[in-house]
Design an enzyme around this catalytic site. Sequence first.
Site, PDB file in Angstrom:
ATOM      1  N   LYS A 127      34.129  34.923  41.013  1.00 53.16           N
ATOM      2  CA  LYS A 127      35.344  35.553  40.487  1.00 53.16           C
ATOM      3  C   LYS A 127      36.532  34.609  40.481  1.00 53.16           C
ATOM      4  CE  LYS A 127      34.397  40.401  40.769  1.00 53.16           C
ATOM      5  NZ  LYS A 127      34.769  41.732  41.218  1.00 53.16           N
ATOM      6  N   LYS A 184      23.438  38.960  34.709  1.00 53.73           N
ATOM      7  CA  LYS A 184      23.593  40.352  35.144  1.00 53.73           C
ATOM      8  C   LYS A 184      24.422  41.136  34.125  1.00 53.73           C
ATOM      9  CE  LYS A 184      26.679  41.189  38.321  1.00 53.73           C
ATOM     10  NZ  LYS A 184      27.492  41.199  39.523  1.00 53.73           N
ATOM     11  N   LYS A 231      30.853  44.214  33.715  1.00 54.72           N
ATOM     12  CA  LYS A 231      32.004  44.745  32.994  1.00 54.72           C
ATOM     13  C   LYS A 231      32.757  43.630  32.277  1.00 54.72           C
ATOM     14  CE  LYS A 231      32.777  48.181  36.655  1.00 54.72           C
ATOM     15  NZ  LYS A 231      33.406  48.330  37.976  1.00 54.72           N
TER      16      LYS A 231
HETATM   17  P1  TYM Z   1      31.242  47.268  41.538  1.00 55.91           P
HETATM   18  O1  TYM Z   1      32.393  48.159  41.254  1.00 55.91           O
HETATM   19  O2  TYM Z   1      31.216  45.917  40.928  1.00 55.91           O
HETATM   20  O3  TYM Z   1      29.893  47.981  41.121  1.00 55.91           O
HETATM   21  C1  TYM Z   1      29.608  49.323  41.502  1.00 55.91           C
HETATM   22  C2  TYM Z   1      28.137  49.471  41.839  1.00 55.91           C
HETATM   23  O4  TYM Z   1      27.339  49.115  40.710  1.00 55.91           O
HETATM   24  C3  TYM Z   1      26.366  48.153  41.106  1.00 55.91           C
HETATM   25  N1  TYM Z   1      26.101  47.262  39.971  1.00 55.91           N
HETATM   26  C4  TYM Z   1      24.871  47.021  39.482  1.00 55.91           C
HETATM   27  N2  TYM Z   1      23.646  47.477  39.840  1.00 55.91           N
HETATM   28  C5  TYM Z   1      22.580  47.059  39.119  1.00 55.91           C
HETATM   29  N3  TYM Z   1      22.692  46.203  38.065  1.00 55.91           N
HETATM   30  C6  TYM Z   1      23.892  45.704  37.678  1.00 55.91           C
HETATM   31  N4  TYM Z   1      23.980  44.871  36.644  1.00 55.91           N
HETATM   32  C7  TYM Z   1      25.049  46.108  38.391  1.00 55.91           C
HETATM   33  N5  TYM Z   1      26.385  45.827  38.287  1.00 55.91           N
HETATM   34  C8  TYM Z   1      27.000  46.527  39.264  1.00 55.91           C
HETATM   35  C9  TYM Z   1      26.993  47.419  42.264  1.00 55.91           C
HETATM   36  O5  TYM Z   1      26.021  46.782  43.059  1.00 55.91           O
HETATM   37  C10 TYM Z   1      27.687  48.559  42.988  1.00 55.91           C
HETATM   38  O6  TYM Z   1      26.775  49.256  43.806  1.00 55.91           O
HETATM   39  N6  TYM Z   1      32.277  45.624  46.126  1.00 55.91           N
HETATM   40  C11 TYM Z   1      31.763  46.739  45.386  1.00 55.91           C
HETATM   41  C12 TYM Z   1      32.535  48.014  45.578  1.00 55.91           C
HETATM   42  C13 TYM Z   1      32.702  48.424  47.006  1.00 55.91           C
HETATM   43  C14 TYM Z   1      31.721  49.024  47.820  1.00 55.91           C
HETATM   44  C15 TYM Z   1      32.364  49.278  49.057  1.00 55.91           C
HETATM   45  C16 TYM Z   1      30.387  49.369  47.619  1.00 55.91           C
HETATM   46  C17 TYM Z   1      33.833  48.322  47.728  1.00 55.91           C
HETATM   47  N7  TYM Z   1      33.639  48.835  48.972  1.00 55.91           N
HETATM   48  C18 TYM Z   1      31.670  49.850  50.111  1.00 55.91           C
HETATM   49  C19 TYM Z   1      29.697  49.951  48.686  1.00 55.91           C
HETATM   50  C20 TYM Z   1      30.342  50.190  49.917  1.00 55.91           C
HETATM   51  C21 TYM Z   1      31.817  46.382  43.909  1.00 55.91           C
HETATM   52  O7  TYM Z   1      32.591  45.577  43.496  1.00 55.91           O
HETATM   53  O8  TYM Z   1      31.024  47.151  43.116  1.00 55.91           O
END
Ligand code: TYM
Length: 344
Positions: free
Chosen positions: A115, A207, A210
């Site tokens: 990032k 991957k 967004k």
């Molecule tokens: P974020 O917002 O990027 O993504 C949300 C969830 O979607 C999953 N994900 C995917 N799974 C499969 N294939 C993909 N291409 C893909 N892209 C995204 C992510 O693994 C996630 O589960 N840091 C985290 C948010 C967060 C969080 C937490 C999660 C903050 N605090 C505490 C769990 C527990 C994040 O940026 O996810």
Amino acid sequence: MTPFPERVFSGIQPTGNLHLGNYLGAIVKFVALQKTHECLFCVVDLHAITVPQEPNELRAAIRKIAAAYIASGVDPVKNIIFNQSQVAEHAELAWVFNCVARMGWLNRMTQFKEKAGKDRENASIGLFAYPTLMAADILLYRATHVPVGEDQKQHIELARDIAQKFNNDFAESIAANGHEGGFFPLPEPLIQGPAARVMNLRDGLKKMSKSDPSEYSRISLSDDSDTIAQKVRKAKTDPEPLPTDKDGLSGRPEAENLIGIYAALNDSTTEAVLQQFGGAQFSAFKQQLVDLAVAKLGPIGAEMRRLEQDSAYIDSVLRDGSQRARAIAGPIMNQVKDILGLIR
Ligand code: TYM
């Protein structure tokens, strides 16, 4: 062995449109886990401000994630749906964890490197410390299970390291405060399944995300049926027919991805899908995938659009959820203060 009752916590950032990776990697698991577990599902808005955000867009994005949870079938009465910034203890515990985690640990986080890109000196401190806030999200509720996609594995491992170090560093005080077997559980990631890592539809080695500039790289939860159909038809493939077993997918990332998506949408397995479609041409398989994706995602998108019109309802869900989250977080944060020797 664990003295901790099972509790599920997960979160999604309110940045950009939710895509099929978020849905299959995370939300589908939330919907399943609510049947068996006490769950908290968070809109992690404090994570979103680690990179620049436009306030009106952020507000809309927070409501959109909440709407997506509900539209996908997460029950806001049975579960706690809330936004992070309404529970001040997230930031408070994150500070404590900034003092527990080591620079070396955070320096190893691959997501920060991706990032921040080349201009690391110009990244916010929040972006660097992001994983300690994520650890606080989970441990503030002493959550034991965290459903996420594979890309979050390293962050959950860091949360485990932080929990372990806190338990060790303050072992005496933790015992003196009457807690047996450590204060924090070591949370377990729940990652398995055919869609733990949904790939980019235009490039099976990247991957689905967004941030990719091409809309054709991902299916968004808000896409209508025609758009979903178009994106699946344009998805990259190779010229061979589909294989009959898993070994036949090696070296064919696009085929593997589309099969995995089909399996996850159909609550099935890669093996079962290959049994059904082995030997078929992509064109025939894609048509079936379009039908399945439209049948599963169409109603969710429609319900999301309806809920987004009703921001008063969404805000009331978030307020109610935040109040219930605070009722769990407050006493745990107080215990952390007692353990640390802070007077309250
Ligand atoms: P974020 O917002 O990027 O993504 C949300 C969830 O979607 C999953 N994900 C995917 N799974 C499969 N294939 C993909 N291409 C893909 N892209 C995204 C992510 O693994 C996630 O589960 N840091 C985290 C948010 C967060 C969080 C937490 C999660 C903050 N605090 C505490 C769990 C527990 C994040 O940026 O996810």
